[in-house]
Write an enzyme that holds these catalytic residues in place. Structure first.
Site, PDB file in Angstrom:
ATOM      1  N   LYS A  77     -86.066  34.055   9.714  1.00 30.63           N
ATOM      2  CA  LYS A  77     -86.628  35.331   9.245  1.00 30.63           C
ATOM      3  C   LYS A  77     -88.136  35.347   9.459  1.00 30.63           C
ATOM      4  O   LYS A  77     -88.808  34.330   9.254  1.00 30.63           O
ATOM      5  CB  LYS A  77     -86.290  35.506   7.763  1.00 30.63           C
ATOM      6  CG  LYS A  77     -86.650  36.866   7.191  1.00 30.63           C
ATOM      7  CD  LYS A  77     -86.179  36.985   5.747  1.00 30.63           C
ATOM      8  CE  LYS A  77     -86.437  38.339   5.147  1.00 30.63           C
ATOM      9  NZ  LYS A  77     -85.937  38.449   3.763  1.00 30.63           N
ATOM     10  N   SER A 152     -83.002  42.350   2.955  1.00 28.33           N
ATOM     11  CA  SER A 152     -83.978  42.465   4.013  1.00 28.33           C
ATOM     12  C   SER A 152     -83.791  41.474   5.154  1.00 28.33           C
ATOM     13  O   SER A 152     -84.359  41.665   6.227  1.00 28.33           O
ATOM     14  CB  SER A 152     -85.376  42.302   3.428  1.00 28.33           C
ATOM     15  OG  SER A 152     -85.536  41.015   2.876  1.00 28.33           O
ATOM     16  N   SER A 176     -81.711  39.662  -0.736  1.00 25.90           N
ATOM     17  CA  SER A 176     -81.948  39.801   0.703  1.00 25.90           C
ATOM     18  C   SER A 176     -81.210  38.832   1.605  1.00 25.90           C
ATOM     19  O   SER A 176     -81.166  39.045   2.818  1.00 25.90           O
ATOM     20  CB  SER A 176     -83.433  39.727   0.996  1.00 25.90           C
ATOM     21  OG  SER A 176     -84.003  40.978   0.716  1.00 25.90           O
TER      22      SER A 176
HETATM   23  N1  GLN Z   1     -83.640  45.130  -1.952  1.00 26.61           N
HETATM   24  C1  GLN Z   1     -84.476  44.357  -2.826  1.00 26.61           C
HETATM   25  C2  GLN Z   1     -85.900  44.822  -2.744  1.00 26.61           C
HETATM   26  O1  GLN Z   1     -86.172  45.666  -1.947  1.00 26.61           O
HETATM   27  C3  GLN Z   1     -84.378  42.888  -2.500  1.00 26.61           C
HETATM   28  C4  GLN Z   1     -85.243  42.464  -1.384  1.00 26.61           C
HETATM   29  C5  GLN Z   1     -85.304  40.985  -1.211  1.00 26.61           C
HETATM   30  O2  GLN Z   1     -84.490  40.243  -1.750  1.00 26.61           O
HETATM   31  N2  GLN Z   1     -86.322  40.543  -0.484  1.00 26.61           N
HETATM   32  O3  GLN Z   1     -86.748  44.364  -3.467  1.00 26.61           O
END
Ligand code: GLN
Length: 486
Positions: A77, A152, A176
């Site tokens: 990532k 994400s 994410s």
């Molecule tokens: N969807 C969640 C957010 O936008 C989780 C994102 C994540 O785990 N980085 O904060």
């Protein structure tokens, strides 16, 4: 089956017998990438094949082939720092940032003999659930190109599902890793807070962030977790846990076949879309045909989402203050301008809408007069949730929920509806708020779209989760699923 889509733990055996098979494997993998990537767009940066092959062949010549992940292609990532390889966080702000150092997890991967083939697309600074807030382009779901791969860490999951990488790293602040794993029929684990070093991970919300493994089977997940976990003095939140061989521990547990007590989060199952519910019920039937299940209720799920977003945004507003266009971030002209002008231009041009919104809301919930009403209240709720969950764990070994209450949405569908987008994190944010490990396992398909089942356990019970995930993997037969991208 070609080498490119073979599982990691099988490949390492094969490469041990003949390390020069790695070249063939990498060539086949890159052939797939060339064919599929233009439609999926899982990567932000892809290293050239000859460079990657050269790196492996040099190691073979040196006789440095002992690593447990030797020769395996890993997609990382793009918020994890890689020395000499651009690390953008899918943001204009860091578009040209080439880190001068490796994150601890990257050092450990290199030491284990893995090859990093590229950096994957994500929501900007990991803020999002669909990989659409990326400043560059969205990633598409290999199972259905009209759908998002989740987020994400959507690029990492899509790379795995399309057979463009054998292993992948993601980060998980509120789901994410697990969300994109569920949406792509892959496996993803968010480890216990502090089990994996965050040194070199670009911070989003420091009390929630955790790096974790993603793969196409449980064994590979276990193998990758062993390589990246363990104490690191450079991360002050790193737990002082001794290194463990999760693949060996998983196999031991598997041969012992313990019967576990599992709580089914009935309210979260009922609150899910019908297609999700059907797949999850079927997976739960398999699980409960051997293990002892009982229905439980996760307390205050909607409050958990609210508390999560307050804490995450508050911490983000502080963590992202460093991107001022001077020390970090995009360069804007400074000559003869006030610092206010410079900061304003850098932060307006460097950050996308979702990131700017969260910084503003985060600053708001921390501001005098609102701090107690929002931030402090969210922290209190967090403590309450932890107590309640550990209350359940007094009589339960694990808790099962859907990973996502919805099927992978169409591009544009969820980002245009922020409340729905935030609410879709209802099952995953719990583990981050409480600091416990959670895994997403493929549970089936509804209308050709993948559905995931989530399991949570008390802190440091990763082996238990891997064992239950393997139980599901063997009962349901969802292992090494590779999408034929058409
Ligand atoms: N969807 C969640 C957010 O936008 C989780 C994102 C994540 O785990 N980085 O904060």
């Amino acid at each position: 089956m070609t080498l490119a889509t073979e599982l990691g733990y099988r490949l390492v055996e094969e490469f041990k017998a003949d390390p020069y098979r790695i070249t063939k494997y990498l060539e086949e993998l890159y052939e797939r990438v060339e064919r599929i990537e233009p439609r999926v767009r899982a990567f932000i940066t892809l290293r050239p094949l000859d460079e990657v092959v050269k790196e492996v062949e040099e190691r073979i010549k040196r006789g440095d082939t002992e690593g447990p992940l030797f020769g395996l292609a890993v997609a990382v990532k793009d918020n994890i720092c890689t020395r000499g390889i651009r690390t953008t966080c899918a943001s204009r702000m860091l578009e040209n940032f080439v880190p001068p150092y490796d994150a601890t997890v990257i050092e450990r991967l290199r030491r284990a003999g893995a090859v990093i083939i590229g950096k994957t697309n994500m929501d900007e600074f990991a803020m999002g659930s669909t990989t659409e807030t990326s400043a560059f382009y969205p990633t598409r779901n290999p199972w259905n190109l009209d759908r998002v791969p989740g987020g994400s860490s959507g690029g990492s999951a899509a790379a795995l599902a399309a057979g463009m990488a054998t292993l992948a790293l993601g980060s998980d602040t509120g789901g994410s890793i697990r969300n994109p794993a569920a949406f792509t029929a892959t496996y993803g684990l968010k480890p216990t807070y502090g089990l994996v070093s965050r040194f070199g991970l670009v911070a989003y919300a420091s009390s929630l962030d955790q790096i974790g493994p993603m793969a196409r089977c449980v064994e590979d997940l276990a193998m990758l977790l062993s390589a990246i976990s363990g104490h690191d003095p450079r991360d002050s939140t790193s737990l002082d846990a001794p290194p463990r061989d999760y693949l060996r521990l998983l196999r031991e547990e598997w041969s012992r076949e313990p019967r576990l007590r599992i709580g089914i989060a009935r309210n979260l199952v009922e609150g899910s879309e019908e297609g999700v519910r059907r797949c999850v019920e079927r997976a739960l039937d398999a699980l409960c045909s051997y293990h002892d299940c009982e229905d439980v209720e996760i307390p205050y799920p909607r409050h958990a989402v609210a508390a999560y977003y307050i804490v995450a945004m508050a911490e983000a507003s502080s963590n992202l203050a460093r991107y001022d266009g001077v020390r970090y971030g995009i360069e804007v002209g400074v000559e003869g301008r006030s610092w206010v002008e410079v900061f304003k231009e850098a932060r307006t041009r460097g950050f996308g809408y979702e990131v700017r919104k969260r910084i503003a809301l985060g600053a708001y919930v921390l501001s005098a007069g609102y701090r107690d009403a929002y931030y402090v209240k969210a922290l209190r709720f967090r403590r309450l949730l932890k107590e309640r969950l550990y209350g359940l764990f007094r009589r339960l070994d694990a808790i099962a929920t859907p990973t996502m209450p919805i099927l992978p949405p169409r591009l544009g569908e969820l980002v245009s509806d922020p409340i729905r987008m935030y609410l879709s994190d209802v099952c995953t944010v719990i583990a981050n708020l409480v600091g416990i490990p959670a895994i997403s396992v493929p549970a089936g398909f509804s209308d050709g779209l993948p559905v995931g089942l989530q399991l949570m356990a008390p802190a440091l019970e990763e082996v238990r989760l891997l064992y239950l995930a393997k139980f599901l993997q063997e009962s349901l037969g969802f292992r090494n699923l590779v999408a034929e991208v058409v």
